[in-house]
Design a protein around this motif. Structure first.
Motif, PDB file in Angstrom:
ATOM      1  N   GLN A 208      -3.001  -9.456  -7.116  1.00 25.93           N
ATOM      2  CA  GLN A 208      -2.619  -8.985  -5.790  1.00 25.93           C
ATOM      3  C   GLN A 208      -2.745 -10.113  -4.769  1.00 25.93           C
ATOM      4  OE1 GLN A 208      -1.359  -5.841  -6.142  1.00 25.93           O
ATOM      5  NE2 GLN A 208      -2.065  -6.214  -8.241  1.00 25.93           N
ATOM      6  N   GLU A 216       1.656  -4.408  -0.804  1.00 22.92           N
ATOM      7  CA  GLU A 216       1.915  -3.010  -1.106  1.00 22.92           C
ATOM      8  C   GLU A 216       3.409  -2.718  -1.143  1.00 22.92           C
ATOM      9  OE1 GLU A 216       1.602   0.773  -2.252  1.00 22.92           O
ATOM     10  OE2 GLU A 216       0.034  -0.762  -2.275  1.00 22.92           O
ATOM     11  N   TYR A 217       4.162  -3.401  -0.297  1.00 25.75           N
ATOM     12  CA  TYR A 217       5.620  -3.220  -0.292  1.00 25.75           C
ATOM     13  C   TYR A 217       6.202  -3.528  -1.671  1.00 25.75           C
ATOM     14  CZ  TYR A 217      10.536  -4.327   0.511  1.00 25.75           C
ATOM     15  OH  TYR A 217      11.903  -4.390   0.424  1.00 25.75           O
ATOM     16  N   ARG A 219       4.483  -3.959  -4.581  1.00 25.41           N
ATOM     17  CA  ARG A 219       3.847  -3.197  -5.652  1.00 25.41           C
ATOM     18  C   ARG A 219       4.425  -1.794  -5.754  1.00 25.41           C
ATOM     19  NH1 ARG A 219      -2.625  -2.490  -5.818  1.00 25.41           N
ATOM     20  NH2 ARG A 219      -2.131  -1.116  -4.058  1.00 25.41           N
ATOM     21  N   SER A 220       4.813  -1.233  -4.613  1.00 23.90           N
ATOM     22  CA  SER A 220       5.379   0.121  -4.619  1.00 23.90           C
ATOM     23  C   SER A 220       6.717   0.183  -5.341  1.00 23.90           C
ATOM     24  CB  SER A 220       5.536   0.628  -3.184  1.00 23.90           C
ATOM     25  OG  SER A 220       6.541  -0.091  -2.497  1.00 23.90           O
ATOM     26  N   LYS A 223       6.581  -0.149 -11.594  1.00 24.05           N
ATOM     27  CA  LYS A 223       5.919   0.896 -12.360  1.00 24.05           C
ATOM     28  C   LYS A 223       4.489   0.485 -12.688  1.00 24.05           C
ATOM     29  CE  LYS A 223       8.889   0.879 -15.723  1.00 24.05           C
ATOM     30  NZ  LYS A 223       9.673   1.211 -16.942  1.00 24.05           N
ATOM     31  N   LYS A 224       3.573   1.441 -12.642  1.00 25.45           N
ATOM     32  CA  LYS A 224       2.173   1.144 -12.932  1.00 25.45           C
ATOM     33  C   LYS A 224       1.982   0.613 -14.344  1.00 25.45           C
ATOM     34  CE  LYS A 224      -0.058   4.219  -9.612  1.00 25.45           C
ATOM     35  NZ  LYS A 224      -1.044   5.302  -9.408  1.00 25.45           N
TER      36      LYS A 224
END
Length: 266
Positions: A208, A216-217, A219-220, A223-224
């Motif tokens: 990160q 966050e932009y 990462r969203s 897919k996890k």
């Protein structure tokens, strides 16, 4: 004296002998084998294609005393109609023993100024990654980045570059046949299938960026469980790059945190 030296090779395959190309590929594969569980025959790691370094800009960091390669990045040029030459960030490997020592930033601080010597007015570039830190790092040094918070919609140039890369140059990015580009978001779906040595966890805390909003932009969009990539298309503006590189360029030691770039895919 610094413990490491850095060499930049511009399109080396055009001037090296087949033996010199093969020797370099073997060295690069030796380092890459410490980073990945298996090595595909592609990019600067190809043993079957002695022309594999013809279109590359190769930056290699070595120990001064042993001359052993400890890190490298291999970017590639490709051609896009009505745009011209585009740079793809390519493959970056750092030996596990010196990770989180600023090596990726060190490599890019040599790569990008070198490229801009040949393209003093700037050059369009692409970057494919599922690592938030990488994506934010590219955002930090380039202009007109899509996707990004500042560019909500792709321009015709963004679209043309993205479609050309993912249709005509899939061998540059090791993309499987089932991988597809979402033209509205530039998410390259299923580009890292299960079992791919390059598949990572985009939610890994170590991957990160400290810029939380931008992190966050990106990462969203992922897919996890991993498997997708974000394809960034951006412009390398010499003025912005000069300011950014000057702020980041520093002596590489084992105590410098590597939070600007992580290994971008392919």
């Amino acid at each position: 004296m610094l413990p490491y030296k850095c060499d930049v090779f511009d399109l080396p395959g055009l001037s090296w002998t087949p033996s010199e190309v093969r020797d370099m590929v073997i060295e690069l594969r030796s380092l890459a084998s410490t980073c990945f569980p298996s090595l595909p025959d592609y990019q600067c790691l190809s043993l079957s294609n002695l022309r594999c370094l013809d279109d590359k800009v190769l930056v290699v960091a070595r120990c001064w005393d042993t001359n052993e390669i400890v890190a490298f990045t291999s970017a590639v040029y490709y051609e896009v109609p009505d745009v011209g030459t585009v740079l793809h960030t390519g493959l970056t490997c750092v030996h596990p023993s010196v990770r989180r020592s600023g090596f990726t930033s060190f490599l890019f601080s040599h790569l990008i100024p070198h490229v801009l010597k040949s393209y003093p007015s700037g050059i369009w570039m692409s970057n494919l990654s599922e690592i938030p830190c990488t994506l934010v790092g590219i955002l930090s040094i380039t202009s007109h980045v899509f996707p990004s918070l500042l560019e909500p919609f792709p321009s015709p140039t963004h679209v043309l570059i993205a479609k050309t890369l993912t249709s005509s140059y899939r061998h540059h990015i090791n993309a499987p046949p089932e991988a597809t580009l979402d033209a509205s978001t530039f998410v390259f779906k299923d580009s890292r299938p299960p079992g791919s040595p390059f598949r990572t966890n985009p939610f890994d805390p170590d991957l990160q960026h400290r810029k939380k909003v931008e992190n966050e932009y990106y990462r969203s969009m992922l897919k996890k469980e991993g498997g997708d990539d974000v394809l960034q298309v951006a412009f390398l503006d010499p003025l912005k790059v000069a300011k950014s590189i000057q702020a980041r360029r520093t002596t590489v030691t084992h105590s410098i945190p590597e939070d600007t770039f992580m290994s971008a895919k392919l």
